[in-house]
Scaffold this motif. Structure first.
Motif, PDB file in Angstrom:
ATOM      1  N   ASP A  94       2.674 -70.066 -11.464  1.00 25.66           N
ATOM      2  CA  ASP A  94       3.128 -68.685 -11.652  1.00 25.66           C
ATOM      3  C   ASP A  94       2.111 -67.829 -12.401  1.00 25.66           C
ATOM      4  O   ASP A  94       2.403 -66.688 -12.769  1.00 25.66           O
ATOM      5  N   GLY A  95       0.905 -68.350 -12.623  1.00 29.63           N
ATOM      6  CA  GLY A  95      -0.112 -67.587 -13.351  1.00 29.63           C
ATOM      7  C   GLY A  95      -0.775 -66.553 -12.454  1.00 29.63           C
ATOM      8  O   GLY A  95      -0.777 -66.681 -11.219  1.00 29.63           O
ATOM      9  N   PRO A  96      -1.337 -65.509 -13.043  1.00 31.53           N
ATOM     10  CA  PRO A  96      -2.099 -64.532 -12.248  1.00 31.53           C
ATOM     11  C   PRO A  96      -3.288 -65.211 -11.579  1.00 31.53           C
ATOM     12  O   PRO A  96      -3.912 -66.099 -12.156  1.00 31.53           O
ATOM     13  N   VAL A  97      -3.604 -64.794 -10.364  1.00 35.55           N
ATOM     14  CA  VAL A  97      -4.602 -65.496  -9.554  1.00 35.55           C
ATOM     15  C   VAL A  97      -6.014 -64.972  -9.808  1.00 35.55           C
ATOM     16  O   VAL A  97      -6.244 -63.765  -9.874  1.00 35.55           O
ATOM     17  N   ARG A 157      -6.054 -62.687 -21.542  1.00 32.41           N
ATOM     18  CA  ARG A 157      -5.179 -63.849 -21.373  1.00 32.41           C
ATOM     19  C   ARG A 157      -3.842 -63.411 -20.788  1.00 32.41           C
ATOM     20  O   ARG A 157      -3.286 -62.387 -21.171  1.00 32.41           O
ATOM     21  N   PRO A 158      -3.319 -64.204 -19.826  1.00 40.13           N
ATOM     22  CA  PRO A 158      -2.035 -63.854 -19.201  1.00 40.13           C
ATOM     23  C   PRO A 158      -0.933 -63.810 -20.240  1.00 40.13           C
ATOM     24  O   PRO A 158      -0.956 -64.547 -21.228  1.00 40.13           O
ATOM     25  N   PRO A 159       0.073 -62.950 -20.025  1.00 44.75           N
ATOM     26  CA  PRO A 159       1.200 -62.872 -20.979  1.00 44.75           C
ATOM     27  C   PRO A 159       2.009 -64.165 -20.967  1.00 44.75           C
ATOM     28  O   PRO A 159       2.059 -64.876 -19.988  1.00 44.75           O
ATOM     29  N   TYR A 203      -4.318 -69.054 -15.994  1.00 44.51           N
ATOM     30  CA  TYR A 203      -4.581 -68.465 -14.691  1.00 44.51           C
ATOM     31  C   TYR A 203      -4.363 -69.479 -13.570  1.00 44.51           C
ATOM     32  O   TYR A 203      -4.559 -70.687 -13.750  1.00 44.51           O
ATOM     33  N   ARG A 204      -3.982 -68.984 -12.408  1.00 41.36           N
ATOM     34  CA  ARG A 204      -3.944 -69.768 -11.187  1.00 41.36           C
ATOM     35  C   ARG A 204      -5.292 -69.551 -10.507  1.00 41.36           C
ATOM     36  O   ARG A 204      -5.617 -68.422 -10.099  1.00 41.36           O
TER      37      ARG A 204
END
Length: 309
Positions: A60-63, A307-309, A89-90
């Motif tokens: 489910d991480g940002p790509v 960094r992703p939330p 991250y993805r």
């Protein structure tokens, strides 16, 4: 009688050249289903052939999509992939056609092929939301070209020593037939030596050197290399850079000050076409920057992406 001897000598020389061409052929393996089962990894069939790819990090991480350069496959990104995945991250990386474990289709290896492969792979993996795109060397040109054509699909853009124009390739490789012989006799050795020069000092050199050599043993490698050289893949991307510069996107440009392949003039041209680009010059580093300064590259890119939330 003299002309008969000349004809005979020429015939012997031609036979010797053909014999050397055949004897020096490193392409003794075929990339097929059986081979890929033995190699392992993840594959998908696209319009132009089978692509080898890897997804890492939380589902489910940002790509973030990583695009390698002209000759070194997706393991270029080993260090960065692990860091981005650990940051949430993805991460998608893949072998371009003609490299690594992806197919070597009998086609033109031009900028359209590489753009199409990235688009088709993103479609196949259902990447709906805009992703961050990172490209190295010719992969930087591919990333810029893709972004120019599909601006709605790219959030942030990272370019590492990207090709823009005036990338010099020996003329001999562009000549039909002559280029085939030159590639077989000296060309493959040249790119292997180039790779060794770029990465000789890294801790895992022996492993990566073996992997680099391995890709040259699969049928179609030389053909894909020559087609890339003879087409527009290493040509002029000024128009694409100009278009991307008009899109007002957050862009990071990284370059090693000792890079002999992507010169300061080229980097200045990139900065001119993309106003406001964030620029990071890395001292005492050449074109092998992602291997030579992995910690600095990872830190710089993660800080830029956030960094992703």
């Amino acid at each position: 009688m003299k002309w008969k001897w000349m004809v005979l000598c020429i015939a012997v020389m031609l036979l010797a050249a053909i014999g050397a061409y055949v004897a020096l052929d490193p392409e003794q393996q075929t990339l097929d289903e059986r081979t890929r089962t033995r190699l392992g990894g993840t594959y998908t069939e696209l319009a132009d052939g089978i692509s080898h790819y890897q997804l890492a990090g939380p589902a489910d991480g940002p790509v973030v999509v990583l695009v390698h350069g002209a000759t070194v496959p997706m393991w270029t990104w080993d260090h960065l992939t692990a860091s981005l995945a650990a940051s949430g991250y993805r991460v998608l990386r893949y072998d371009k056609f003609g490299r690594g474990y992806s197919d070597r289709p009998a086609t033109d290896y031009n900028r359209d092929l590489y753009q199409r492969q990235l688009r088709d792979l993103a479609d196949r993996l259902a990447l709906k939301t805009p992703f961050d795109l990172i490209g190295l060397s010719m992969g930087g040109a591919t990333a810029v070209n893709f972004t120019a054509h599909y601006p709605e699909r790219v959030r942030k853009l990272v370019l590492i020593a990207p090709v823009i124009h005036d990338f010099e390739v020996p003329t001999v490789f562009r000549i039909p037939v002559v280029g085939e012989f030159a590639a077989r006799l000296v060309g493959i050795r040249f790119i292997v030596n180039r790779f060794a020069d770029l990465l000789a000092a890294i801790p895992d050199f022996d492993t990566y050197h073996r992997l680099f050599l391995e890709q040259t043993t699969y049928r179609g490698f030389q053909q894909s290399l020559l087609s890339m050289i003879r087409g527009d893949a290493l040509g002029n991307y000024d128009a694409a850079y100009r278009t991307v510069g008009e899109q007002k996107r957050d862009t990071l440009l990284i370059w090693g000050t000792h890079d002999a392949e992507i010169t300061r003039d080229m980097i200045d041209a990139v900065r001119g076409y993309i106003p406001g680009v964030r620029f990071k010059a890395v001292e005492d580093t050449g074109h092998g920057i992602v291997f030579q300064k992995p910690v600095l590259i990872r830190r710089t890119i993660v800080d830029f992406l956030g960094r992703p939330p």
